[in-house]
Write a protein that holds these residues in place. Structure first.
Motif, PDB file in Angstrom:
ATOM      1  N   ASP A  95       0.828  -1.317   0.133  1.00  0.00           N
ATOM      2  CA  ASP A  95      -0.104  -0.012  -0.008  1.00  0.00           C
ATOM      3  C   ASP A  95       1.080   1.380  -0.163  1.00  0.00           C
ATOM      4  N   THR A  96       1.944   1.271   0.856  1.00  0.00           N
ATOM      5  CA  THR A  96       2.811   2.561   0.934  1.00  0.00           C
ATOM      6  C   THR A  96       3.527   2.779  -0.573  1.00  0.00           C
ATOM      7  N   LEU A  97       3.882   1.660  -1.125  1.00  0.00           N
ATOM      8  CA  LEU A  97       4.739   1.810  -2.324  1.00  0.00           C
ATOM      9  C   LEU A  97       3.687   2.406  -3.394  1.00  0.00           C
ATOM     10  N   ARG A  98       2.672   1.846  -3.280  1.00  0.00           N
ATOM     11  CA  ARG A  98       1.395   2.156  -4.303  1.00  0.00           C
ATOM     12  C   ARG A  98       1.268   3.697  -4.246  1.00  0.00           C
ATOM     13  N   PRO A 107      21.708  11.376   2.358  1.00  0.00           N
ATOM     14  CA  PRO A 107      21.321  10.776   1.139  1.00  0.00           C
ATOM     15  C   PRO A 107      19.852  10.968   0.894  1.00  0.00           C
ATOM     16  N   LEU A 108      18.997  11.215   1.904  1.00  0.00           N
ATOM     17  CA  LEU A 108      17.706  11.561   1.761  1.00  0.00           C
ATOM     18  C   LEU A 108      17.661  13.157   0.880  1.00  0.00           C
ATOM     19  N   VAL A 109      18.588  13.890   1.574  1.00  0.00           N
ATOM     20  CA  VAL A 109      18.691  15.479   0.976  1.00  0.00           C
ATOM     21  C   VAL A 109      18.867  15.313  -0.583  1.00  0.00           C
ATOM     22  N   GLY A 110      19.689  14.436  -1.078  1.00  0.00           N
ATOM     23  CA  GLY A 110      19.944  14.420  -2.398  1.00  0.00           C
ATOM     24  C   GLY A 110      18.753  13.758  -3.266  1.00  0.00           C
ATOM     25  N   ALA A 111      18.094  12.730  -2.528  1.00  0.00           N
ATOM     26  CA  ALA A 111      16.827  12.199  -3.235  1.00  0.00           C
ATOM     27  C   ALA A 111      15.594  13.201  -3.206  1.00  0.00           C
ATOM     28  N   LEU A 112      15.224  13.944  -2.145  1.00  0.00           N
ATOM     29  CA  LEU A 112      14.315  15.024  -2.439  1.00  0.00           C
ATOM     30  C   LEU A 112      14.713  16.125  -3.326  1.00  0.00           C
ATOM     31  N   ALA A 113      16.078  16.425  -3.174  1.00  0.00           N
ATOM     32  CA  ALA A 113      16.531  17.739  -4.205  1.00  0.00           C
ATOM     33  C   ALA A 113      15.962  17.241  -5.501  1.00  0.00           C
ATOM     34  N   ALA A 114      16.336  16.179  -5.788  1.00  0.00           N
ATOM     35  CA  ALA A 114      16.321  15.451  -7.178  1.00  0.00           C
ATOM     36  C   ALA A 114      14.825  15.168  -7.531  1.00  0.00           C
ATOM     37  N   GLY A 115      14.054  15.314  -6.805  1.00  0.00           N
ATOM     38  CA  GLY A 115      12.314  15.087  -7.072  1.00  0.00           C
ATOM     39  C   GLY A 115      12.047  13.906  -7.055  1.00  0.00           C
ATOM     40  N   ASN A 116      12.597  12.884  -6.125  1.00  0.00           N
ATOM     41  CA  ASN A 116      12.063  11.581  -5.928  1.00  0.00           C
ATOM     42  C   ASN A 116      10.925  11.429  -4.970  1.00  0.00           C
ATOM     43  N   CYS A 117      10.383  10.275  -4.722  1.00  0.00           N
ATOM     44  CA  CYS A 117       9.590   9.956  -3.907  1.00  0.00           C
ATOM     45  C   CYS A 117      10.620   8.925  -3.123  1.00  0.00           C
ATOM     46  N   VAL A 118      10.718   8.929  -1.733  1.00  0.00           N
ATOM     47  CA  VAL A 118      11.596   8.309  -0.916  1.00  0.00           C
ATOM     48  C   VAL A 118      10.941   7.267  -0.055  1.00  0.00           C
ATOM     49  N   VAL A 119      11.480   6.216   0.129  1.00  0.00           N
ATOM     50  CA  VAL A 119      11.276   5.177   1.187  1.00  0.00           C
ATOM     51  C   VAL A 119      12.689   5.050   1.978  1.00  0.00           C
ATOM     52  N   LEU A 120      12.486   5.296   3.168  1.00  0.00           N
ATOM     53  CA  LEU A 120      13.824   5.236   4.069  1.00  0.00           C
ATOM     54  C   LEU A 120      13.802   4.120   4.952  1.00  0.00           C
ATOM     55  N   GLN A 135       3.516  13.156   3.158  1.00  0.00           N
ATOM     56  CA  GLN A 135       3.649  11.664   3.570  1.00  0.00           C
ATOM     57  C   GLN A 135       3.131  10.958   2.235  1.00  0.00           C
ATOM     58  N   SER A 136       2.615  11.753   0.869  1.00  0.00           N
ATOM     59  CA  SER A 136       2.252  10.949   0.051  1.00  0.00           C
ATOM     60  C   SER A 136       3.592  10.758  -0.797  1.00  0.00           C
ATOM     61  N   CYS A 137       4.397  11.329  -0.642  1.00  0.00           N
ATOM     62  CA  CYS A 137       5.749  10.941  -1.248  1.00  0.00           C
ATOM     63  C   CYS A 137       6.833  10.561  -0.396  1.00  0.00           C
ATOM     64  N   PHE A 138       6.742  10.451   0.824  1.00  0.00           N
ATOM     65  CA  PHE A 138       7.788   9.883   1.824  1.00  0.00           C
ATOM     66  C   PHE A 138       7.278   8.890   2.891  1.00  0.00           C
ATOM     67  N   ALA A 139       8.055   7.891   2.965  1.00  0.00           N
ATOM     68  CA  ALA A 139       7.688   6.713   4.030  1.00  0.00           C
ATOM     69  C   ALA A 139       9.026   6.230   4.756  1.00  0.00           C
ATOM     70  N   VAL A 140       8.785   6.213   6.077  1.00  0.00           N
ATOM     71  CA  VAL A 140       9.881   5.384   6.623  1.00  0.00           C
ATOM     72  C   VAL A 140       9.201   4.107   7.013  1.00  0.00           C
ATOM     73  N   VAL A 141      10.154   3.087   6.640  1.00  0.00           N
ATOM     74  CA  VAL A 141       9.601   1.548   6.962  1.00  0.00           C
ATOM     75  C   VAL A 141      10.834   0.942   7.637  1.00  0.00           C
ATOM     76  N   LEU A 142      10.244  -0.090   8.703  1.00  0.00           N
ATOM     77  CA  LEU A 142      11.003  -0.542   9.800  1.00  0.00           C
ATOM     78  C   LEU A 142      11.355  -1.744   9.386  1.00  0.00           C
TER      79      LEU A 142
END
Ligand code: NAD
Length: 415
Positions: free
Chosen positions: A6-9, A124-137, A160-167
């Motif tokens: 669901d998160t990835l979708r 790494p998150l700074v680079g991924a967001l600056a480049a305009g990606n959605c990110v799973v951390l 949170q529609s573009c970013f998620a932390v998974v454990l």
């Protein structure tokens, strides 16, 4: 039941809708990340102290302020980095427009280790967001307190529609890796790096692997032993030796060893007192499991004797290419020779990991110590696809038709 589907979708849908592309959106995410750091600095420092007994000084210099300065740099340069890069043209494309467009990959996965659990997730998150990606951390399960702050507090500062932390640990991360990502950025051990790369290969997903390795430190006879000892001891015992770029062994002659040992003892006593275990400045090994394992990733500094500079260089070159390499000498030529005749992810002459303080230098490994690099603009470029673009002139067909068959010797001469 797939816990990540669901998160990835949700993230994929946001990326397809173009939500992360505008510069304003990217800047807002970076500002949110900056606010998270400022407003929860103390919480992060407490978490780092619980996880690693990290002092406030080490937390500040190696985790929080380094992440903050990456955010500031990205915010200052975002529009310039995003700009199409014009490239030189040839005779056949003089009237056209040729450029490189930096476009986001899409859905990016960042997997981080426990030893710098803020720095190695957020930079790494700074680079991924600056480049305009959605990110799973995916932070490390070993740095539990920091993991909790990242999972519970950080998402409140990002869309949170573009970013998620998974454990999770190995099992959950393995499950996560079965999904298709558009880029995977992994920091950790070479063993797990291989697992990540194999999983990525199934989807032909590009990867950056920031791995470990054994970093040599050559100390020449021509040196001031106390100055070398101060510098080596500081960067060996920083974070209790749990630093991927720390020197793993010293290479020196028996004579230099004799001068270096008391100087190292003196430096260690000055830094951490007569009973280092009670020092607030010395951290702790992350877990019993890590204390027990064979690999030295802690406050131990083996000294290997060599008879000459040639033997030291040969010793280094017979092993895997390290992440970092250090050479100490008052003679510049010696430092330059070590640099010229070896290979490593990075190199620093006459000091420890000070090269990491420069965001103008790429940070990454080579060979067994990793592939790809980041920090500063290198992070933005790592998380961007460099799309080659040529916009042709719609007219001029008469001239362009020289390339069409039927071919003739005359056409060949004109070329
Ligand atoms: P690790 O490889 O055990 O774990 C890193 C991440 O991978 C964690 O998030 C973990 O949950 C996950 N993971 C572990 N096993 C997995 C599996 N089987 N499948 C999928 N994912 C799995 O590394 P670590 O012990 O957390 O960190 C220490 C290592 O990282 C050392 O080797 C060190 O040299 C290296 N390191 C490298 C850098 C660098 O920048 N090059 C920086 C810090 C640490």
């Amino acid at each position: 039941m797939d816990p990540f589907a669901d998160t990835l979708r949700r993230l994929r849908e946001a990326f397809s809708a173009g939500r992360t592309r505008p510069a304003e959106f990217r800047a807002a995410q970076l500002r949110g990340l900056g606010r998270f750091l400022q407003e929860h600095k103390q919480l992060l420092q407490e978490a780092l102290a619980q996880d690693l007994h990290k002092s406030a000084f080490e937390s500040e210099v190696s985790e929080i302020s380094i992440s903050q300065s990456e955010i500031n740099l990205a915010l200052r340069n975002l529009r310039a980095w995003m700009k199409d890069e014009k490239v030189p043209k040839n005779l056949a494309t003089q009237l056209d427009s040729a450029f490189i467009r930096k476009e986001p990959f899409g859905l990016v996965l960042v997997i981080a280790p426990w030893n710098y659990p803020v720095n190695l997730t957020l930079v790494p998150l700074v680079g991924a967001l600056a480049a305009g990606n959605c990110v799973v951390l995916k932070p490390s399960e070993f740095s539990r307190s920091t993991e909790k702050v990242l999972a519970e507090v950080l998402p409140r500062y990002l869309d949170q529609s573009c970013f998620a932390v998974v454990l999770g640990g190995p099992q959950e991360t393995g499950q996560l890796l079965e999904h298709k990502f558009d880029y995977i950025f992994f920091t950790g051990s070479p063993r797990v790096g291989r697992i990540v790369m194999s999983a990525a290969a199934k989807h032909l997903t590009p990867v950056t692997l920031e791995l470990g390795g054994k970093n040599p430190c050559y100390v020449d006879d021509n040196c001031d032993p106390q100055t070398v000892a101060n510098r080596v001891a500081w960067f060996r015992y920083f974070n209790t030796g749990q630093t991927c770029v720390a020197p793993d062994y010293v290479l020196c002659s028996p004579d230099t060893q004799e001068r270096l040992l008391p100087a190292l003892q003196s430096a260690i006593t000055r830094f951490y007192g007569e009973d280092p275990r009670s020092s607030p400045n010395l951290g702790r090994i992350i877990s019993d499991k890590h204390f027990q394992r064979e690999e030295i990733f802690g406050p131990i500094l083996p000294i290997v004797n060599v008879r000459s500079l040639d033997e030291a260089i040969d010793f280094i070159n017979r092993r895997e290419k390290p992440l970092a390499l250090y050479a100490f000498s008052n003679n510049k030529q010696v430092v330059k020779r070590v640099l010229a005749q070896t290979s490593s992810g990075s190199f620093c002459g006459n000091d420890g990991f000070m090269h990491l303080t420069l965001d103008s230098l790429p940070f990454g490994g080579v060979g067994a110590s990793g592939m790809g690099s980041y920090h500063g603009k290198f992070s933005f470029d790592t998380f961007s696809h460099h799309r080659a673009c040529l916009l042709r002139c719609p007219g001029m067909e008469k001239i362009y038709s020289i390339r069409y068959p039927p071919y003739s010797p005359r056409k060949l001469r004109v070329l």
